[in-house]
Design an enzyme around this catalytic site. Sequence first.
Site, PDB file in Angstrom:
ATOM      1  N   HIS A  37      47.800  43.657  48.882  1.00  0.00           N
ATOM      2  CA  HIS A  37      46.934  43.278  50.007  1.00  0.00           C
ATOM      3  C   HIS A  37      47.513  43.807  51.326  1.00  0.00           C
ATOM      4  O   HIS A  37      46.794  44.307  52.187  1.00  0.00           O
ATOM      5  CB  HIS A  37      46.829  41.752  50.123  1.00  0.00           C
ATOM      6  CG  HIS A  37      46.178  41.070  48.953  1.00  0.00           C
ATOM      7  ND1 HIS A  37      46.850  40.217  48.120  1.00  0.00           N
ATOM      8  CD2 HIS A  37      44.907  41.116  48.497  1.00  0.00           C
ATOM      9  CE1 HIS A  37      46.026  39.744  47.200  1.00  0.00           C
ATOM     10  NE2 HIS A  37      44.831  40.273  47.404  1.00  0.00           N
ATOM     11  N   SER A 186      47.005  38.677  42.374  1.00  0.00           N
ATOM     12  CA  SER A 186      47.247  37.251  42.646  1.00  0.00           C
ATOM     13  C   SER A 186      47.367  36.486  41.332  1.00  0.00           C
ATOM     14  O   SER A 186      48.101  35.502  41.234  1.00  0.00           O
ATOM     15  CB  SER A 186      46.094  36.675  43.462  1.00  0.00           C
ATOM     16  OG  SER A 186      45.894  37.460  44.611  1.00  0.00           O
TER      17      SER A 186
END
Length: 289
Positions: A37, A186
Amino acid sequence: MEIFKQIAPLKAFLNAQKRAGKSVGLVPTMGALHAGHLSLIKVSKAQNDVTVCSIFVNPTQFNNPNDLQKYPRTLDKDTLLLEKVECDAVFCPEASEMYPEKSIIKFDFGHLDRVMEGAFRPGHFSGVGLVVSKLFNIIQPTRAYFGQKDWQQFAVIRRLVDELNFDLELTSVPTSREDDGLAMSSRNLRLNPDQRQAATVFYESLVAAGQALQHGKTIREARAIVQAKFDERQGVSLEYFELADSKNLNILENVNASDSPSGLPVGLPIMCIAGFVGEVRLIDNMFLQ
Ligand code: AMP
């Protein structure tokens, strides 16, 4: 760094920036941020005056309630990470802010969501289309950044932008990987140490299958190599392994088979893989040159 939970103050902040002639980069995420990210934030910061990261675990894109419930949520840690990389603003709304009423709009991306993720996660891309459209309308970014890891999502969003005339530039950023090749995700937070080790099978399969395809093997033969790798490991299962045209997502039989019956543009072949480590679903992909 500005933190917004509500749409109205975020818009006021962005309007002031735009009036001052500043460009705005948007990085949409579901949080539990990792270096992948942050690489998107970095590209956005290099190309825009102001970078906004959205953090929203979007319920409409989950077809599996267990997956939604177990999705990691680490907002405090995420905001610290974003401060550190000097992101300018975070938009982290509650579901009630994004969906004050139950949404009734559905997106149908045709062939783009009939294959791979679309076939195995019915309704997923409709939810993605909905939340991304909302974010584009709320933030009206100059540019928006997505990861190559979710390649099919990028193909769907590109179509959304083209067909609905969203006035912004889209960029896909290469996949960040751990040292052993595992694509950062994630969902990796949900893996125990044994599962974390087993999860390298995705990357290893892509590398082995890529070599086989480049040496003239068919997708059927490459898939057998991938399946054998999954069979060798405990606790992993393969959902699909496909070779697709990266632009129109037509499923290909071999590396030279790209064509475009749907009329969409033709791109490089890309291998896409999905499967489970325990109950955690992971995806990955790799282009073939
Ligand atoms: P997510 O929070 O998983 O919805 O991801 C938010 C954005 O980050 C999406 O555009 C993803 O494709 C991107 N992303 C996720 N993992 C990676 C990674 N390992 N490398 C680069 N981009 C990623």
